[in-house]
Design a protein around this motif. Structure first.
Motif, PDB file in Angstrom:
ATOM      1  N   ALA A 157     -50.386 -12.021 -16.615  1.00  0.00           N
ATOM      2  CA  ALA A 157     -51.341 -11.174 -15.899  1.00  0.00           C
ATOM      3  C   ALA A 157     -51.458 -11.611 -14.435  1.00  0.00           C
ATOM      4  O   ALA A 157     -51.573 -12.803 -14.135  1.00  0.00           O
ATOM      5  N   ASP A 158     -51.443 -10.643 -13.534  1.00  0.00           N
ATOM      6  CA  ASP A 158     -51.556 -10.910 -12.098  1.00  0.00           C
ATOM      7  C   ASP A 158     -52.984 -10.579 -11.667  1.00  0.00           C
ATOM      8  O   ASP A 158     -53.290  -9.454 -11.264  1.00  0.00           O
ATOM      9  N   ILE A 195     -55.492  -7.662  -8.821  1.00  0.00           N
ATOM     10  CA  ILE A 195     -56.719  -6.908  -9.092  1.00  0.00           C
ATOM     11  C   ILE A 195     -57.641  -6.955  -7.883  1.00  0.00           C
ATOM     12  O   ILE A 195     -58.186  -5.928  -7.457  1.00  0.00           O
ATOM     13  N   ILE A 196     -57.813  -8.151  -7.311  1.00  0.00           N
ATOM     14  CA  ILE A 196     -58.648  -8.293  -6.126  1.00  0.00           C
ATOM     15  C   ILE A 196     -58.070  -7.490  -4.963  1.00  0.00           C
ATOM     16  O   ILE A 196     -58.791  -6.817  -4.212  1.00  0.00           O
ATOM     17  N   GLY A 213     -63.939  -5.306 -16.196  1.00  0.00           N
ATOM     18  CA  GLY A 213     -65.136  -6.103 -15.990  1.00  0.00           C
ATOM     19  C   GLY A 213     -65.493  -6.232 -14.524  1.00  0.00           C
ATOM     20  O   GLY A 213     -66.648  -6.120 -14.130  1.00  0.00           O
ATOM     21  N   VAL A 214     -64.482  -6.434 -13.679  1.00  0.00           N
ATOM     22  CA  VAL A 214     -64.714  -6.532 -12.238  1.00  0.00           C
ATOM     23  C   VAL A 214     -65.187  -5.196 -11.700  1.00  0.00           C
ATOM     24  O   VAL A 214     -66.110  -5.120 -10.893  1.00  0.00           O
ATOM     25  N   ALA A 229     -55.591  -8.553 -18.662  1.00  0.00           N
ATOM     26  CA  ALA A 229     -55.649  -8.075 -17.278  1.00  0.00           C
ATOM     27  C   ALA A 229     -56.531  -6.837 -17.183  1.00  0.00           C
ATOM     28  O   ALA A 229     -57.339  -6.702 -16.260  1.00  0.00           O
ATOM     29  N   GLY A 230     -56.383  -5.932 -18.138  1.00  0.00           N
ATOM     30  CA  GLY A 230     -57.214  -4.739 -18.149  1.00  0.00           C
ATOM     31  C   GLY A 230     -58.668  -5.061 -18.405  1.00  0.00           C
ATOM     32  O   GLY A 230     -59.566  -4.429 -17.840  1.00  0.00           O
ATOM     33  N   LEU A 231     -58.910  -6.057 -19.257  1.00  0.00           N
ATOM     34  CA  LEU A 231     -60.283  -6.475 -19.545  1.00  0.00           C
ATOM     35  C   LEU A 231     -60.953  -7.009 -18.278  1.00  0.00           C
ATOM     36  O   LEU A 231     -62.104  -6.659 -17.981  1.00  0.00           O
TER      37      LEU A 231
END
Length: 292
Positions: free
Chosen positions: A117-118, A122-123, A247-248, A241-243
């Motif tokens: 997971a990257d 996401i950020i 969440g973010v 990663a999706g979680l």
């Protein structure tokens, strides 16, 4: 050091009758809570919290009272709360953090992407829409929100099937950034969520608490992560990663306008597109801090 009466402190600070009534309401709420130590069952989640004596749990009913009557959140936005966790010898009045407990029956969340997971991506993706979102916020009279980065990079514990992460968020020109710490403990049918909102200056204390709480939840036999049956059980459409991404996104959305479960005193609440500065609570905090 000997404590002084709330009356003498309140008198010295000349609170209004409304503030005095609020202080008494908060004290009454605190006096009528029933902290639970040791093993606490989460019936909805089919799990048990092994808290020992270092932390305590408030039932769903009492947690909602704290969130609504103590911390000023709207009642309609705490309906899914099943409890709260605090550090021993603290209360919702003086705690540096309080963990809001919920359960999401999303189905089994695969951890197959735990090593690939990257999370930095996401950020990056979130920041791409930051300028546009903030322009809209400023136009509507709200503070801009800057995503500073990870305060705690997402970390997965395969033994406890838990993942923790934390965001550093800056609202306007605030001097102490907002810390949003999340813990997810995976089970067969979904996950237990523990959300802790504080400030970056409290990161060391919150970090210790979050990593401890990531190990205290144990699912009942039959509801454990390893009990998942591919042939019969529902499965979430995303992995770790999706979680984290979801969440973010939820955390940011809450702070942008839906709901921020912030500690009440001296901080701000964001309620359905309306930002309310909790000046009254800041003054009450000063009163309580002078009681000793």
């Amino acid at each position: 050091m000997a404590s002084v009466s709330l009356f003498s402190v309140a008198k010295a600070d000349n609170p209004t009758p409304e503030e005095q009534a609020k202080i008494q309401k908060i004290l009454d709420l605190k006096a009528n809570l029933h902290p639970q130590y040791g093993d606490v069952r989460l019936i909805l989640a089919e799990a048990t919290l092994h808290l020992g004596q270092d932390y305590y749990f408030l039932s769903a009913e009492e947690a909602k009272k704290v969130l609504v009557d103590g911390w000023g959140n709207p009642p309609g936005n705490v309906s899914n709360v099943i409890g709260m966790i605090f550090k021993d010898k603290t209360s919702f009045i003086n705690a540096q953090w309080g963990a809001v407990v919920t359960f999401k029956g999303t189905g089994y969340v695969s951890d197959e992407d735990s090593k690939t997971a990257d999370y930095d991506a996401i950020i990056t993706q979130m920041r791409e829409g930051e300028a546009e979102e903030n322009a809209a916020r400023v136009k509507q009279g709200y503070e801009p929100v800057h995503i500073v980065g990870w305060a705690q990079h997402p970390s997965y514990d395969p033994q406890h099937h838990s993942i923790v992460w934390a965001q550093d968020l800056r609202f306007g020109t605030q001097k102490d950034d907002t810390l949003n710490y999340d813990v997810r403990v995976l089970g067969r049918r979904g996950y237990v969520s523990l959300n802790m909102v504080s400030t970056m200056s409290q990161l060391p204390d919150v970090d210790i608490g979050a990593k401890k709480l990531a190990t205290v939840a144990a699912y009942n036999p039959g509801a454990r992560y390893e009990d998942y049956s591919p042939s019969s059980d529902a499965k979430a459409e995303y992995g770790l990663a999706g979680l984290v991404a979801a969440g973010v996104g939820v955390a940011v959305a809450k702070k942008v306008g839906l709901l921020a479960l912030l500690l009440a005193f001296g901080k701000k609440f964001f309620i359905v597109g309306l930002m309310i500065v909790a000046g009254l609570f800041g003054r009450i905090k000063r009163l309580f801090s002078r009681r000793s």
